[in-house]
Design a protein around this motif. Structure first.
Motif, PDB file in Angstrom:
ATOM      1  N   LEU A 160       0.764  -1.308   0.120  1.00 57.65           N
ATOM      2  CA  LEU A 160       0.004   0.132   0.030  1.00 57.65           C
ATOM      3  C   LEU A 160       0.858   1.297   0.035  1.00 57.65           C
ATOM      4  CD1 LEU A 160      -2.821   1.374   0.334  1.00 57.65           C
ATOM      5  CD2 LEU A 160      -2.567   0.830   2.800  1.00 57.65           C
ATOM      6  N   PRO A 164      -0.186   3.032  -3.725  1.00 61.15           N
ATOM      7  CA  PRO A 164      -1.432   3.100  -2.939  1.00 61.15           C
ATOM      8  C   PRO A 164      -2.658   2.899  -4.112  1.00 61.15           C
ATOM      9  CG  PRO A 164      -0.352   5.271  -3.130  1.00 61.15           C
ATOM     10  CD  PRO A 164       0.770   3.983  -3.499  1.00 61.15           C
ATOM     11  N   ARG A 168      -6.220  -1.850  -2.603  1.00 55.59           N
ATOM     12  CA  ARG A 168      -5.132  -2.305  -1.302  1.00 55.59           C
ATOM     13  C   ARG A 168      -5.463  -1.610  -0.016  1.00 55.59           C
ATOM     14  NH1 ARG A 168       0.821  -2.267  -4.570  1.00 55.59           N
ATOM     15  NH2 ARG A 168       0.472  -3.901  -5.956  1.00 55.59           N
ATOM     16  N   GLU A 169      -5.890  -0.746   0.007  1.00 58.66           N
ATOM     17  CA  GLU A 169      -6.322   0.308   1.275  1.00 58.66           C
ATOM     18  C   GLU A 169      -7.418  -0.677   1.877  1.00 58.66           C
ATOM     19  OE1 GLU A 169      -6.013   2.302   4.580  1.00 58.66           O
ATOM     20  OE2 GLU A 169      -4.820   2.785   2.833  1.00 58.66           O
ATOM     21  N   PHE A 172      -6.105  -4.072   3.157  1.00 65.97           N
ATOM     22  CA  PHE A 172      -5.300  -4.089   4.199  1.00 65.97           C
ATOM     23  C   PHE A 172      -6.094  -3.852   5.549  1.00 65.97           C
ATOM     24  CE2 PHE A 172      -3.035  -0.971   7.207  1.00 65.97           C
ATOM     25  CZ  PHE A 172      -1.989  -2.059   7.587  1.00 65.97           C
ATOM     26  N   SER A 191     -10.906   3.915   2.065  1.00 69.80           N
ATOM     27  CA  SER A 191     -10.205   3.060   1.003  1.00 69.80           C
ATOM     28  C   SER A 191      -9.878   4.280   0.059  1.00 69.80           C
ATOM     29  CB  SER A 191     -11.098   2.044   0.687  1.00 69.80           C
ATOM     30  OG  SER A 191     -11.464   0.992   1.498  1.00 69.80           O
ATOM     31  N   ALA A 194      -6.912   6.442   0.160  1.00 70.90           N
ATOM     32  CA  ALA A 194      -5.483   5.933  -0.249  1.00 70.90           C
ATOM     33  C   ALA A 194      -4.957   6.904  -1.926  1.00 70.90           C
ATOM     34  CB  ALA A 194      -5.511   4.505  -0.652  1.00 70.90           C
TER      35      ALA A 194
END
Length: 279
Positions: A160, A164, A168-169, A172, A191, A194
């Protein structure tokens, strides 16, 4: 960016209290602060965690603003409605200068301060710098204050940090949340954050100054994957002492579920802490 701002406004629009947004100008740019609660209430400053925005206090704001004048801040340089268009952040002292400009603008002294995660580090660092302005300090699973990150947490965050993206946010956060029932509108907002243009994060080390002189409430997330909460508690007790420190562990909470969930015990603890008179 438009999608993020729409999500931000949607979550903020669900706050169950009347909110007055205020833009504060300083040498750093424009800082958005959400004001609510009685104008003559005791001041309470809320500092969100990294990427979370002031909207994260959705589940807490009704209780916290019942008797307090709340100042919920969008950290400048981070996702949100603050605009970092002036003096850059090169070191932790710059961040503290920025926060001090807000306290001076609103003429705050003897305020309660509550910070989550990175906001907890910022709250503690400011309390050490300007103890006369901070009457009570609540730290919600604070990072880099009393212990470092778990290696596994940093390893999960690495993709991330390198590339970013909202996808991916979310992955995670869902990993760290472990199924905790947080608000889905907030999860979508963070999210999207990011991909929001942000300033470089200024990471501070653990504070080396003398312990803060005001009462401190340390709220720990029992299932936090960010750090070892037992080590955080032990180091905090060693640094602050029993007369000054109150510790509450929420067994089912994770690092990123706070402050949204579990809101009820957290709100009770914060309300009791700020309402009790300092000795």
């Amino acid at each position: 960016m438009e999608e993020f701002l729409a999500a931000y406004d949607a979550v903020l629009g669900r706050w169950p209290v009347e909110v007055k947004p205020v833009d504060v100008e300083s040498e750093f740019g424009t800082t958005r602060v959400q004001l609510c609660g009685p104008p003559d209430g005791a001041p309470l400053v809320l500092l969100h965690g990294g990427g979370a925005t002031s909207a994260v206090w959705l589940a807490n704001i009704a209780e916290l603003s019942r008797e307090h004048r709340v100042y919920a801040v969008d950290q400048i340089g981070a996702p949100g409605r603050s605009v970092h268009s002036g003096r850059p952040f090169r070191r932790p002292r710059d961040l503290l200068d920025w926060l001090d400009s807000l306290f001076r603008h609103f003429r705050l002294s003897g305020a309660g301060v509550c910070g989550h995660s990175y906001g907890g580090w910022l709250a503690l660092a400011y309390a050490l710098r300007a103890p006369a302005r901070v009457e009570k300090l609540a730290l919600l699973d604070p990072t880099q204050c009393f212990a470092g990150f778990r290696p596994g947490y940093l390893l999960r965050a690495l993709p991330l940090l390198l590339r970013p993206s909202a996808k991916r946010e979310r992955a995670f956060l869902e990993w760290e949340l472990g199924g905790a029932p947080v608000d889905q509108g907030w999860l979508e907002l963070v999210s999207l954050g990011a991909e929001f243009p942000s300033s470089k994060v200024v990471a501070g080390g653990r504070p080396r100054s003398p312990a803060p002189r005001m009462p401190v409430l340390l709220v720990l997330a029992g299932k936090s994957r960010a750090h070892d909460v037992r080590r955080v508690e032990a180091n905090a007790r060693a640094a602050l002492g029993p007369a000054q420190l109150e510790v509450l562990t929420l067994p089912e909470a994770t690092h990123h579920s706070l402050p949204l969930w579990p809101a009820e015990p957290l709100n009770r603890a914060l309300t009791a802490f700020y309402q009790a008179r300092s000795s």
